[in-house]
Design an enzyme around this catalytic site. Structure first.
Site: not given
Ligand code: NAP
Length: 292
Positions: A100, A243, A175
């Site tokens: 997102t 965010k 979204k």
């Molecule tokens: P998450 O578990 O916090 O994962 C974030 C990912 O981004 C991890 O792989 C993290 O790596 C990586 N990352 C962060 N900063 C980085 C950087 N500077 N360089 C390289 N990698 C980096 O979050 P998530 O919930 O899976 O979310 C991932 C995406 O999906 C986001 O855009 C979120 O808005 C979207 N999303 C989330 C949900 C939900 O309910 N969770 C639903 C729909 C969409 P590390 O492991 O090394 O920190």
């Protein structure tokens, strides 16, 4: 057993969402490569048949499809660009940008792709940890229609439904509207429960009273139940919610929409992050609503 027609899919980012998505792709028979900045989050996926790679470049090298599922547009740009970035692998994969990243983030990343001749699909998802594990996300897809037939099986492995929305950026716009609802609902649930509590009424009575009636919504029970238990196992982390709330406020402002609820939600989520709940589920907003 794979054959020449098996697509190779690189999943960059194996956090809460990316890891189960990669697992479901492997289960569906794709050749899956995974990379994550913190490698110990990618390594367990080897047991599911994924190849764990040391860099985005290694993961994308020869891949047919590259999926990014990362925190925000800065993270995505840093992972695709640069010497070890996915683009440095050459080739011409189809890029499914599923993080997102908001309206401006989508413009930034789709321009990056266009500059390098990479086909880009704006493909954020609706649904959180459990639907990701169940392969039951809703994929919102917009962009290059020519690649639709190629990528539909990839989306089918990740989600139970794909909504195609036309030109690049439309999926991200929908979204943001959907997340404005989800985040407002979570904050409103916290406020209604806290208000009942503050007025000396058992807050559980709020959930019991809406149950089964026209005011009911399942999400209120899921998030409200977590609030009342004081347990916040992470499905949608506060950091991500803060965010997204900022992206919603920016998009509303650019569109001339008076999004005062979204403004308040952004403040609640940021306060929750500042209070140390960044990695907790966004239901933890309950803690700051009760103690401002
Ligand atoms: P998450 O578990 O916090 O994962 C974030 C990912 O981004 C991890 O792989 C993290 O790596 C990586 N990352 C962060 N900063 C980085 C950087 N500077 N360089 C390289 N990698 C980096 O979050 P998530 O919930 O899976 O979310 C991932 C995406 O999906 C986001 O855009 C979120 O808005 C979207 N999303 C989330 C949900 C939900 O309910 N969770 C639903 C729909 C969409 P590390 O492991 O090394 O920190």
């Amino acid at each position: 057993m794979t054959d020449d027609t098996t697509l190779t899919v690189a999943v960059l980012g194996t956090g809460i969402m990316g890891a189960p998505m990669a697992r479901n792709l492997a289960k569906a028979g794709f050749d899956v490569r995974v990379w994550n900045r913190t490698s110990d989050k990618a390594e367990p996926l080897a047991a599911d048949g994924a190849i764990v790679c040391a860099s985005p470049r290694e993961a994308a090298d020869g891949a047919d499809v590259v999926i990014t599922m990362l925190a925000d547009d800065d993270a995505v740009a840093s992972v695709v660009d640069g010497d070890d970035g996915a683009f440095s692998a050459g080739g011409s994969p189809i890029w499914l940008q599923m993080s997102t990243v908001g309206v401006e983030g989508t413009e930034r990343l789709s321009s990056l792709a266009a500059d390098r001749g990479i086909r880009y699909l704006d493909a954020p998802v609706l649904g959180t940890k459990q639907p990701a594990e169940d392969g039951a996300l809703t994929v919102l897809a917009s962009g290059d229609d020519d690649v639709r037939d190629v990528v539909q099986p990839v989306f089918d492995a990740i989600g139970s439904r794909t909504t195609w929305l036309g030109k690049t950026g439309q999926a991200t716009r929908l979204k943001l509207a959907l997340n404005s609802w989800v985040l407002a609902l979570t904050s409103a649930t916290a406020e209604a429960l806290a208000l009942a509590d503050g007025l000396g009424v058992d807050p559980k009575l709020f959930l019991d009273t809406i149950e089964g009636g026209p005011l009911d919504v399942k999400y209120a029970h899921v998030k409200g139940g977590a609030m009342l238990r004081g347990e916040f196992p992470t499905a949608f982390p506060v950091d991500g919610a803060a965010k997204d709330a900022r992206l919603i406020v920016e998009a509303a402002s650019a569109a001339g929409v008076q999004a005062r609820v979204a403004d308040a939600v952004a403040t609640h989520m940021q306060n929750a992050a500042d209070a140390g709940h960044g990695r907790d589920d966004m239901a933890a907003v309950w803690d700051v609503v009760r103690r401002p």
